[in-house]
Design a protein around this motif. Structure first.
Motif, short mmCIF file in Angstrom:
data_model
loop_
_atom_site.label_atom_id
_atom_site.label_comp_id
_atom_site.label_asym_id
_atom_site.label_seq_id
_atom_site.Cartn_x
_atom_site.Cartn_y
_atom_site.Cartn_z
N VAL A 51 -8.31 -3.64 -3.53
CA VAL A 51 -7.69 -2.33 -3.73
C VAL A 51 -7.17 -2.22 -5.16
CG1 VAL A 51 -5.75 -0.84 -3.05
CG2 VAL A 51 -7.09 -2.01 -1.29
N CYS A 52 -6.48 -3.26 -5.63
CA CYS A 52 -5.93 -3.25 -6.99
C CYS A 52 -7.03 -3.12 -8.03
CB CYS A 52 -5.13 -4.53 -7.24
SG CYS A 52 -3.57 -4.58 -6.35
N ILE A 78 -4.80 -1.01 -10.59
CA ILE A 78 -3.35 -1.18 -10.47
C ILE A 78 -2.93 -2.20 -11.54
CG2 ILE A 78 -1.51 -1.95 -8.93
CD1 ILE A 78 -2.85 -0.01 -7.13
N PRO A 79 -1.91 -1.88 -12.31
CA PRO A 79 -1.47 -2.80 -13.37
C PRO A 79 -1.03 -4.16 -12.81
CG PRO A 79 -0.39 -0.66 -13.60
CD PRO A 79 -1.11 -0.65 -12.30
N PRO A 80 -1.23 -5.21 -13.60
CA PRO A 80 -0.89 -6.56 -13.13
C PRO A 80 0.54 -6.72 -12.61
CG PRO A 80 -2.10 -6.67 -15.19
CD PRO A 80 -1.82 -5.22 -14.93
N GLU A 81 1.48 -6.04 -13.22
CA GLU A 81 2.88 -6.19 -12.78
C GLU A 81 3.16 -5.62 -11.40
OE1 GLU A 81 2.65 -2.48 -15.38
OE2 GLU A 81 1.94 -4.54 -15.57
N ARG A 82 2.22 -4.83 -10.86
CA ARG A 82 2.41 -4.28 -9.51
C ARG A 82 1.45 -4.91 -8.50
NH1 ARG A 82 2.43 1.13 -12.02
NH2 ARG A 82 0.69 1.68 -10.68
N ARG A 83 0.76 -5.94 -8.90
CA ARG A 83 -0.21 -6.57 -7.98
C ARG A 83 0.43 -7.61 -7.11
NH1 ARG A 83 -6.17 -6.74 -10.23
NH2 ARG A 83 -6.19 -4.69 -11.12
N MET A 112 0.83 -1.21 0.00
CA MET A 112 0.00 0.00 0.00
C MET A 112 0.86 1.26 0.00
SD MET A 112 -3.39 -0.53 0.01
CE MET A 112 -4.14 0.85 0.87
N ALA A 113 1.86 1.29 0.87
CA ALA A 113 2.74 2.46 0.97
C ALA A 113 3.54 2.66 -0.32
CB ALA A 113 3.67 2.33 2.17
N ASP A 114 4.00 1.57 -0.90
CA ASP A 114 4.75 1.67 -2.15
C ASP A 114 3.88 2.20 -3.29
OD1 ASP A 114 6.98 0.67 -0.86
OD2 ASP A 114 6.86 -1.32 -1.78
N GLU A 115 2.64 1.78 -3.32
CA GLU A 115 1.73 2.16 -4.41
C GLU A 115 1.19 3.57 -4.25
OE1 GLU A 115 0.10 1.92 -7.97
OE2 GLU A 115 1.27 0.27 -7.14
N PHE A 116 0.80 3.94 -3.03
CA PHE A 116 0.09 5.20 -2.82
C PHE A 116 0.87 6.25 -2.03
CE2 PHE A 116 -3.19 1.86 -3.17
CZ PHE A 116 -3.88 2.34 -4.26
N GLY A 117 2.01 5.86 -1.48
CA GLY A 117 2.73 6.73 -0.56
C GLY A 117 2.21 6.49 0.84
N PRO A 118 3.08 6.64 1.85
CA PRO A 118 2.68 6.29 3.22
C PRO A 118 1.44 7.03 3.73
CG PRO A 118 5.04 6.70 3.09
CD PRO A 118 4.45 7.05 1.76
N GLY A 119 1.39 8.34 3.53
CA GLY A 119 0.26 9.12 4.05
C GLY A 119 -1.05 8.78 3.38
N ARG A 120 -1.03 8.73 2.05
CA ARG A 120 -2.26 8.42 1.32
C ARG A 120 -2.72 7.00 1.59
NH1 ARG A 120 -3.77 7.78 -4.86
NH2 ARG A 120 -5.99 8.05 -4.64
N ALA A 121 -1.77 6.07 1.72
CA ALA A 121 -2.13 4.67 2.00
C ALA A 121 -2.87 4.57 3.33
CB ALA A 121 -0.88 3.80 2.03
#
Length: 64
Positions: A53-54, A59-64, A10-19
């Protein structure tokens, strides 16, 4: 999937605060109208929550 891995994704995808905000405030239809936190508290697996969430955020398959 461990919850710690889920939180890192979650943090990697959205950033810590937004996640964190997203986990608390956004309701997901695939989770029965629950937020991430409510779904995890209800015993839904972190893997299933991550899939929801994905799907919701396309969220693209390569990041799931």
């Amino acid at each position: 999937m461990r919850i710690t891995v889920f939180r890192r994704l979650m943090a990697d995808e959205f950033g810590p605060g937004r996640a964190e905000t997203l986990s608390r405030d956004h309701s997901f239809g695939e989770l029965g109208g629950r937020t991430v936190e409510q779904a995890l508290d209800a015993g839904i697996s972190a893997k299933d929550v991550w899939r929801a969430v994905c799907d919701a955020f396309e969220i693209p398959p390569e990041r799931r």
